[in-house]
Design a protein around this motif. Structure first.
Motif, PDB file in Angstrom:
ATOM      1  N   CYS A  30      24.961  31.114  57.491  1.00  0.00           N
ATOM      2  CA  CYS A  30      25.465  32.869  57.949  1.00  0.00           C
ATOM      3  C   CYS A  30      26.545  33.021  56.806  1.00  0.00           C
ATOM      4  N   GLU A  31      26.021  33.921  56.318  1.00  0.00           N
ATOM      5  CA  GLU A  31      26.373  34.786  55.062  1.00  0.00           C
ATOM      6  C   GLU A  31      26.544  36.169  55.942  1.00  0.00           C
ATOM      7  N   CYS A  83      38.935  32.873  48.739  1.00  0.00           N
ATOM      8  CA  CYS A  83      40.067  32.188  48.545  1.00  0.00           C
ATOM      9  C   CYS A  83      39.121  32.539  46.153  1.00  0.00           C
ATOM     10  N   GLY A  84      38.796  33.561  46.357  1.00  0.00           N
ATOM     11  CA  GLY A  84      38.127  33.476  45.122  1.00  0.00           C
ATOM     12  C   GLY A  84      37.275  32.907  44.104  1.00  0.00           C
ATOM     13  N   THR A  85      37.312  32.210  45.056  1.00  0.00           N
ATOM     14  CA  THR A  85      35.606  31.106  45.125  1.00  0.00           C
ATOM     15  C   THR A  85      34.483  30.677  45.918  1.00  0.00           C
ATOM     16  N   SER A  86      33.044  30.551  45.647  1.00  0.00           N
ATOM     17  CA  SER A  86      31.767  30.758  45.765  1.00  0.00           C
ATOM     18  C   SER A  86      32.143  29.898  47.222  1.00  0.00           C
ATOM     19  N   PRO A 112      32.261  20.535  45.011  1.00  0.00           N
ATOM     20  CA  PRO A 112      32.360  21.465  43.757  1.00  0.00           C
ATOM     21  C   PRO A 112      33.509  21.584  42.553  1.00  0.00           C
ATOM     22  N   PRO A 113      33.372  22.387  41.536  1.00  0.00           N
ATOM     23  CA  PRO A 113      34.097  22.696  40.498  1.00  0.00           C
ATOM     24  C   PRO A 113      34.813  22.645  40.872  1.00  0.00           C
ATOM     25  N   GLY A 115      43.027  37.347  49.680  1.00  0.00           N
ATOM     26  CA  GLY A 115      41.647  36.636  50.053  1.00  0.00           C
ATOM     27  C   GLY A 115      41.032  35.883  48.736  1.00  0.00           C
ATOM     28  N   SER A 116      42.010  37.221  47.710  1.00  0.00           N
ATOM     29  CA  SER A 116      41.226  36.215  46.196  1.00  0.00           C
ATOM     30  C   SER A 116      41.666  35.381  45.185  1.00  0.00           C
TER      31      SER A 116
END
Length: 229
Positions: free
Chosen positions: A72-73, A196-199, A105-106, A35-36
């Motif tokens: 939701c978080e 995936c390592g992103t926000s 997103p970037p 998941g990173s």
């Protein structure tokens, strides 16, 4: 409900969720990463343009139920993104294009389908956190769009009931009406759905691939659908 009871229910729910993840991992092919890193995997059937996709929100910790919600978080994140299969439907074309123009997103195609030509989801959202259920004789809290989707379904049922009473038919496929009347929903502008390592994607003003157009404003939705033939 006492605060101690809510805390205990949250612990039970978390344990059930972790057990489900463990079991899922045990029967998987082990071909997934941790998941990173990697590319976002759009869900089905949410990515289908012929359904109304519902994301999840929650009450902001410490806030009242009448204050604006956030994506939701808690335990889960609201699903959202862009299909790799279905094209961009005309009813949401302007909303999706606006998002890409003002809030993309970037990161790009290495993370998600940024072609600007495919279906974006969700369409709307509803609360998806802290639902009290009874499981094997114990109360627990559950989370997810499996809770928020029935909420929106119940709202449409009430609207249909009012339309029937007025001698009209059911609402039918609601997406074109929702996108044509975004003011009938409560825009959500807080929260993200990381992965995936992103926000991930962020909830922003207008439609976004986290909370869609926002949460239902029942009186406004009722008025709009009652005004239709």
């Amino acid at each position: 409900m006492l605060e101690e009871e809510m805390t205990e229910m949250a612990k039970i729910s978390k344990a059930m969720w972790e057990e489900e993840l463990y079991y899922s991992d045990e029967i998987s092919t082990k071909e997934y990463n941790d998941g990173s890193s990697g590319i976002f995997n759009p869900g089905f059937p949410s990515g289908c343009p012929y359904i109304t996709s519902v994301g999840a929100t929650q009450i902001v910790p410490g806030a009242s139920v009448t204050q604006p919600e956030k994506a939701c978080e808690t335990v889960i994140f609201s699903g959202g993104g862009f299909s790799n299969v279905f094209g961009l439907p005309s009813y949401q074309s302007a909303a999706v294009q606006s998002w890409f123009t003002n809030n993309a997103p970037p990161y790009g195609a290495d993370r998600f389908n940024n072609s600007q030509q495919t279906r974006g989801f969700p369409d709307i959202s509803a609360n998806g956190a802290n639902y009290v259920v009874a499981v094997t004789g114990q109360f627990a809290l559950v989370y997810g769009t499996s809770a928020s989707s029935p909420v929106f379904g119940a709202i449409l049922t009430l609207i249909n009931e009012a339309r029937f009473a007025a001698g009209k038919g059911s609402v039918g496929f609601v997406n074109p009406t929702l996108y044509a009347n975004p003011d009938a929903l409560n825009d959500i502008t807080q929260g993200t759905n990381p992965g995936c390592g992103t926000s991930g994607f962020a909830a922003v003003s207008g439609w976004d691939p986290v909370t869609g157009l926002g949460t239902p404003n029942f009186p406004k939705l009722m008025g709009k659908f009652l005004s239709l033939p």
